[in-house]
Design a protein around this motif. Structure first.
Motif, PDB file in Angstrom:
ATOM      1  N   VAL A   1      59.525 -62.648  39.551  1.00  0.00           N
ATOM      2  CA  VAL A   1      60.024 -63.466  38.437  1.00  0.00           C
ATOM      3  C   VAL A   1      59.892 -62.699  36.994  1.00  0.00           C
ATOM      4  CG1 VAL A   1      59.554 -65.799  37.150  1.00  0.00           C
ATOM      5  CG2 VAL A   1      58.940 -65.611  39.681  1.00  0.00           C
ATOM      6  N   MET A   2      61.106 -62.837  36.593  1.00  0.00           N
ATOM      7  CA  MET A   2      61.265 -61.975  35.431  1.00  0.00           C
ATOM      8  C   MET A   2      61.273 -62.950  34.154  1.00  0.00           C
ATOM      9  SD  MET A   2      64.423 -59.365  35.772  1.00  0.00           S
ATOM     10  CE  MET A   2      64.465 -58.744  34.264  1.00  0.00           C
ATOM     11  N   LEU A   3      60.707 -62.320  33.042  1.00  0.00           N
ATOM     12  CA  LEU A   3      60.826 -62.997  31.872  1.00  0.00           C
ATOM     13  C   LEU A   3      61.187 -62.093  30.742  1.00  0.00           C
ATOM     14  CD1 LEU A   3      59.380 -65.282  30.068  1.00  0.00           C
ATOM     15  CD2 LEU A   3      57.058 -64.344  30.399  1.00  0.00           C
ATOM     16  N   SER A   4      62.157 -62.386  29.885  1.00  0.00           N
ATOM     17  CA  SER A   4      62.410 -61.418  28.685  1.00  0.00           C
ATOM     18  C   SER A   4      61.770 -61.979  27.737  1.00  0.00           C
ATOM     19  CB  SER A   4      63.938 -61.324  28.553  1.00  0.00           C
ATOM     20  OG  SER A   4      64.420 -62.718  28.298  1.00  0.00           O
ATOM     21  N   VAL A   5      61.543 -60.921  26.658  1.00  0.00           N
ATOM     22  CA  VAL A   5      60.543 -61.261  25.648  1.00  0.00           C
ATOM     23  C   VAL A   5      61.251 -62.097  24.665  1.00  0.00           C
ATOM     24  CG1 VAL A   5      59.546 -59.141  25.387  1.00  0.00           C
ATOM     25  CG2 VAL A   5      61.456 -59.157  24.258  1.00  0.00           C
ATOM     26  N   THR A   6      62.661 -62.277  24.646  1.00  0.00           N
ATOM     27  CA  THR A   6      63.371 -63.367  23.827  1.00  0.00           C
ATOM     28  C   THR A   6      63.257 -64.877  24.341  1.00  0.00           C
ATOM     29  OG1 THR A   6      65.575 -63.283  25.071  1.00  0.00           O
ATOM     30  CG2 THR A   6      65.144 -61.857  23.150  1.00  0.00           C
TER      31      THR A   6
ATOM     32  N   GLY B   1      60.360 -66.686  24.803  1.00  0.00           N
ATOM     33  CA  GLY B   1      59.095 -67.207  24.273  1.00  0.00           C
ATOM     34  C   GLY B   1      57.976 -67.054  24.931  1.00  0.00           C
ATOM     35  N   GLU B   2      57.039 -67.028  24.550  1.00  0.00           N
ATOM     36  CA  GLU B   2      55.775 -66.579  25.242  1.00  0.00           C
ATOM     37  C   GLU B   2      55.148 -67.862  26.107  1.00  0.00           C
ATOM     38  OE1 GLU B   2      56.287 -66.694  22.034  1.00  0.00           O
ATOM     39  OE2 GLU B   2      55.933 -64.386  21.328  1.00  0.00           O
ATOM     40  N   ASP B   3      55.758 -69.003  25.688  1.00  0.00           N
ATOM     41  CA  ASP B   3      55.293 -70.147  26.694  1.00  0.00           C
ATOM     42  C   ASP B   3      56.165 -70.576  27.781  1.00  0.00           C
ATOM     43  OD1 ASP B   3      57.491 -70.931  25.125  1.00  0.00           O
ATOM     44  OD2 ASP B   3      56.686 -73.002  24.666  1.00  0.00           O
TER      45      ASP B   3
ATOM     46  N   MET C   1      50.913 -62.804  27.758  1.00  0.00           N
ATOM     47  CA  MET C   1      50.028 -62.318  29.023  1.00  0.00           C
ATOM     48  C   MET C   1      49.094 -63.142  29.318  1.00  0.00           C
ATOM     49  SD  MET C   1      51.079 -59.331  30.060  1.00  0.00           S
ATOM     50  CE  MET C   1      52.545 -58.348  29.298  1.00  0.00           C
ATOM     51  N   ALA C   2      48.291 -63.801  28.297  1.00  0.00           N
ATOM     52  CA  ALA C   2      47.421 -64.707  28.714  1.00  0.00           C
ATOM     53  C   ALA C   2      47.946 -66.197  29.283  1.00  0.00           C
ATOM     54  CB  ALA C   2      46.684 -65.352  27.291  1.00  0.00           C
ATOM     55  N   ASN C   3      49.468 -66.516  28.921  1.00  0.00           N
ATOM     56  CA  ASN C   3      49.945 -67.502  29.562  1.00  0.00           C
ATOM     57  C   ASN C   3      50.369 -66.971  30.874  1.00  0.00           C
ATOM     58  OD1 ASN C   3      49.707 -69.297  27.334  1.00  0.00           O
ATOM     59  ND2 ASN C   3      51.830 -68.584  26.424  1.00  0.00           N
ATOM     60  N   ILE C   4      50.836 -65.924  31.068  1.00  0.00           N
ATOM     61  CA  ILE C   4      51.249 -65.584  32.462  1.00  0.00           C
ATOM     62  C   ILE C   4      49.843 -65.567  33.491  1.00  0.00           C
ATOM     63  CG2 ILE C   4      52.032 -63.741  34.430  1.00  0.00           C
ATOM     64  CD1 ILE C   4      53.812 -62.663  31.473  1.00  0.00           C
TER      65      ILE C   4
END
Lengths: 113, 221
Positions: free
Chosen positions: B141-146, B148-150, B184-187
């Motif tokens: 699962v990919m998540l780009s920095v743009t 949002g952290e949540d 990172m904490a959210n992931i």
């Protein structure tokens, strides 16, 4: 909106079973939906009406039971029902990924005449 | 008396057909020694760019192929061609996710001998693909920095199915004020089972670790 596809599959299978049983009209379809199955029940109900139109399940009711998420904590040896989507053990606060229930998406039974 | 109400017990998964097909796919892939990875993300998180770059780096190391799903157009397939790996585009005509039978048909169309790695780029969507097993061995699962952290908190179901979470576009993380620790904490909170890697296809940062993961995970096939 993958609920349309899910509703379609549920109804298709229900029709298959109802026909096999010699029925001509479906009156009720009963599902079991896990709280973490990734399905929105309201969206499923909305889709249900659309996918039953014009077939033997038209006008039938959709009933479902929601199965809560149960996780197992290997540290404490207990099962617990997490609150929300962070599956943290209430005793040791360790996150668990051993999910025992809550992912179900099952067609349980069909009522037909 | 034809009007007797019958209660017919079914007790099977609604997606039983897809699940059966997915199991058959997985058995076929494993028998052929092909490691299959299902890549999922929101639209625009950089799947295609990352995969084109990945194919280039895999050249000469592992014979790879890609199945790419989109609602419409074959733009993504075109972007990934020319990197030494055959690419098959699946156009779902509006369907929000790939299903196991589509993957089977696309795989048969590939018809590559000696394949070691098959990458499935799913339709850009963080909701619908989570319920559809394609017969893969691992999910990324990919998540780009743009984004949002949540994001993991908003789409927990899909993050919980990940073997690996790739945080992409990290070259611009600082410029956009990305809170890395929070992300990172959210992931970790939502997907404690997943490994996490940070990558940038543009600068190449983290690409070696991602490639190592792909090659080492081959044992899962």
């Amino acid at each position: 909106m993958h609920e349309v596809g899910i509703a379609y599959q549920a109804v298709e299978t229900a029709i298959e079973y109802a026909k096999k049983a010699g029925a001509t009209k479906i009156t009720l379809i009963r599902l079991r939906i896990g709280a973490a199955a990734g399905v929105v029940p309201e969206a499923l109900e909305f889709a249900y009406e659309a996918v039953t139109r014009g077939n033997m399940a038209e006008g039938s009711r959709l009933e479902y039971e929601i199965v809560p998420v149960t996780c197992y904590c290997k540290n404490c040896g207990i099962e617990f029902q997490p609150k929300g989507f962070v599956y943290e053990c209430p005793k040791c606060q360790e996150p668990s990924w051993d999910v025992r229930t809550g992912k179900e998406l099952d067609l349980m039974s069909v009522e037909a005449i | 008396m034809s009007d007797v109400r019958k209660i017919i017990a079914v007790e099977q998964a609604v997606l039983a057909k897809n699940e059966k097909m997915a199991e058959a796919n997985r058995a076929e892939f494993s028998a052929k020694g092909i490691f299959v990875v299902n890549v999922l993300s929101s639209p625009g998180s950089g799947k295609t760019e990352l995969l084109a770059n990945t194919l280039e780096r895999l050249k000469g190391r592992v014979q790879s192929a890609v199945i790419v799903g989109d609602l419409a157009t074959d733009n993504d397939a075109q972007r990934m061609r020319g990197h030494g790996a055959p690419v098959v585009q699946v156009t779902t005509d509006g369907l929000c996710h790939l299903e196991a039978n589509m993957v089977k048909a696309a795989f048969d169309e590939l018809g590559v001998a000696g394949l070691g790695l098959l990458i499935i780029e799913n339709v850009g969507n963080l909701v619908c693909p989570s319920s559809h097993d394609l017969g893969e061995h691992a999910r990324v699962v990919m998540l780009s920095v743009t984004e949002g952290e949540d994001k993991p908190m908003k789409y927990p179901v899909i993050f919980k199915t990940a073997n690996l979470v790739l945080v992409s576009k990290i070259d611009i993380a600082e410029a956009i004020g990305f809170d890395r620790d929070l992300a990172m904490a959210n992931i970790r909170a939502v997907a404690p089972q997943a490994q996490i890697l940070e990558v940038s296809a543009r600068t190449g940062q983290g690409m070696d670790a991602w490639l190592d993961w792909l090659i080492e995970s081959h044992g899962l096939a």
